[in-house]
Design an enzyme around this catalytic site. Structure first.
Site, PDB file in Angstrom:
ATOM      1  N   ASP A  32      -8.113  22.132  30.748  1.00 15.54           N
ATOM      2  CA  ASP A  32      -8.421  23.312  31.542  1.00 15.54           C
ATOM      3  C   ASP A  32      -9.641  23.017  32.419  1.00 15.54           C
ATOM      4  O   ASP A  32     -10.595  22.382  31.999  1.00 15.54           O
ATOM      5  CB  ASP A  32      -8.703  24.504  30.616  1.00 15.54           C
ATOM      6  CG  ASP A  32      -8.636  25.836  31.348  1.00 15.54           C
ATOM      7  OD1 ASP A  32      -7.701  26.611  31.085  1.00 15.54           O
ATOM      8  OD2 ASP A  32      -9.526  26.097  32.188  1.00 15.54           O
ATOM      9  N   SER A  97      -3.896  34.875  34.333  1.00 15.52           N
ATOM     10  CA  SER A  97      -4.349  34.714  35.723  1.00 15.52           C
ATOM     11  C   SER A  97      -3.489  33.743  36.513  1.00 15.52           C
ATOM     12  O   SER A  97      -3.493  33.793  37.746  1.00 15.52           O
ATOM     13  CB  SER A  97      -5.808  34.268  35.765  1.00 15.52           C
ATOM     14  OG  SER A  97      -5.978  33.034  35.104  1.00 15.52           O
ATOM     15  N   HIS A 102       2.004  28.993  30.146  1.00 12.62           N
ATOM     16  CA  HIS A 102       1.156  27.938  29.587  1.00 12.62           C
ATOM     17  C   HIS A 102       0.646  28.357  28.222  1.00 12.62           C
ATOM     18  O   HIS A 102       0.353  29.527  27.984  1.00 12.62           O
ATOM     19  CB  HIS A 102      -0.023  27.605  30.508  1.00 12.62           C
ATOM     20  CG  HIS A 102      -0.787  28.803  31.003  1.00 12.62           C
ATOM     21  ND1 HIS A 102      -0.316  29.612  32.020  1.00 12.62           N
ATOM     22  CD2 HIS A 102      -1.975  29.326  30.630  1.00 12.62           C
ATOM     23  CE1 HIS A 102      -1.191  30.583  32.247  1.00 12.62           C
ATOM     24  NE2 HIS A 102      -2.205  30.447  31.410  1.00 12.62           N
TER      25      HIS A 102
HETATM   26  P1  5GP Z   1      -4.583  32.400  32.021  1.00  9.99           P
HETATM   27  O1  5GP Z   1      -5.768  33.219  32.441  1.00  9.99           O
HETATM   28  O2  5GP Z   1      -3.458  32.543  33.024  1.00  9.99           O
HETATM   29  O3  5GP Z   1      -4.141  32.594  30.620  1.00  9.99           O
HETATM   30  O4  5GP Z   1      -5.071  30.885  32.068  1.00  9.99           O
HETATM   31  C1  5GP Z   1      -5.148  30.133  33.233  1.00  9.99           C
HETATM   32  C2  5GP Z   1      -6.058  28.980  32.959  1.00  9.99           C
HETATM   33  O5  5GP Z   1      -5.875  28.019  33.984  1.00  9.99           O
HETATM   34  C3  5GP Z   1      -7.543  29.344  32.963  1.00  9.99           C
HETATM   35  O6  5GP Z   1      -8.110  28.990  31.706  1.00  9.99           O
HETATM   36  C4  5GP Z   1      -8.121  28.523  34.113  1.00  9.99           C
HETATM   37  O7  5GP Z   1      -9.400  28.008  33.826  1.00  9.99           O
HETATM   38  C5  5GP Z   1      -7.094  27.418  34.280  1.00  9.99           C
HETATM   39  N1  5GP Z   1      -6.955  26.920  35.634  1.00  9.99           N
HETATM   40  C6  5GP Z   1      -6.843  27.638  36.775  1.00  9.99           C
HETATM   41  N2  5GP Z   1      -6.688  26.826  37.830  1.00  9.99           N
HETATM   42  C7  5GP Z   1      -6.707  25.568  37.355  1.00  9.99           C
HETATM   43  C8  5GP Z   1      -6.582  24.283  37.974  1.00  9.99           C
HETATM   44  O8  5GP Z   1      -6.414  24.141  39.184  1.00  9.99           O
HETATM   45  N3  5GP Z   1      -6.646  23.199  37.161  1.00  9.99           N
HETATM   46  C9  5GP Z   1      -6.822  23.300  35.796  1.00  9.99           C
HETATM   47  N4  5GP Z   1      -6.868  22.170  35.102  1.00  9.99           N
HETATM   48  N5  5GP Z   1      -6.930  24.502  35.179  1.00  9.99           N
HETATM   49  C10 5GP Z   1      -6.872  25.600  35.949  1.00  9.99           C
END
Ligand code: 5GP
Ligand code: ZN
Length: 116
Positions: A32, A97, A102
């Site tokens: 992440d 987000s 994932h």
């Molecule tokens: P969610 O909020 O959808 O459960 O998790 C999305 C995750 O993706 C977040 O923890 C955020 O830090 C990670 N994330 C967002 N954009 C990127 C990216 O471009 N590269 C990586 N490696 N992680 C990302």
């Protein structure tokens, strides 16, 4: 949605850089960008699936493999013995987000409960 407009599709396709720790024909895992624990890895299907809410019976094997890959990474990253957390956020209230399914694999510290 076009793959080019989804950041996780672009990472899966190799169009965006990521610190990858696993890849096979169906699944990619990478660190992440904004880690919330000493180990914070995202495990994603290559196929664009918005969230767990969109999974169907046809995806049962894929959903199981996501869990198996996450468990294997927990062992290879050295957090399995101490314990870890697997999370998948769904939709607005779930705090999702990035609209591409994932699993968050979090470990290396004690987790609190209930989650925020
Ligand atoms: P969610 O909020 O959808 O459960 O998790 C999305 C995750 O993706 C977040 O923890 C955020 O830090 C990670 N994330 C967002 N954009 C990127 C990216 O471009 N590269 C990586 N490696 N992680 C990302
Ligand atoms: Zn996608």
């Amino acid at each position: 949605m076009q793959r080019s407009s989804c950041i996780f599709c672009r990472i899966a396709d190799g169009d965006l850089p990521a610190n990858r720790v696993h890849e096979d024909d169906e699944i990619v895992a990478f660190h992440d960008l904004s880690p919330q624990a000493p180990t914070h890895i995202l495990v994603i299907p290559r196929r664009h699936i918005v969230s767990a809410e969109e999974l169907t019976g046809d995806d049962a094997a894929l959903a199981g493999r996501l869990l198996l890959v996450a468990g294997g990474l927990a062992r290879s990253e050295g957090i399995a013995e101490g314990g870890y957390r697997l999370v998948t956020n769904v939709g607005t209230d779930g705090g999702q987000s990035v609209p591409h399914l994932h699993l968050h694999l979090l470990g290396g510290r004690a987790m609190g409960w209930p989650p925020g």
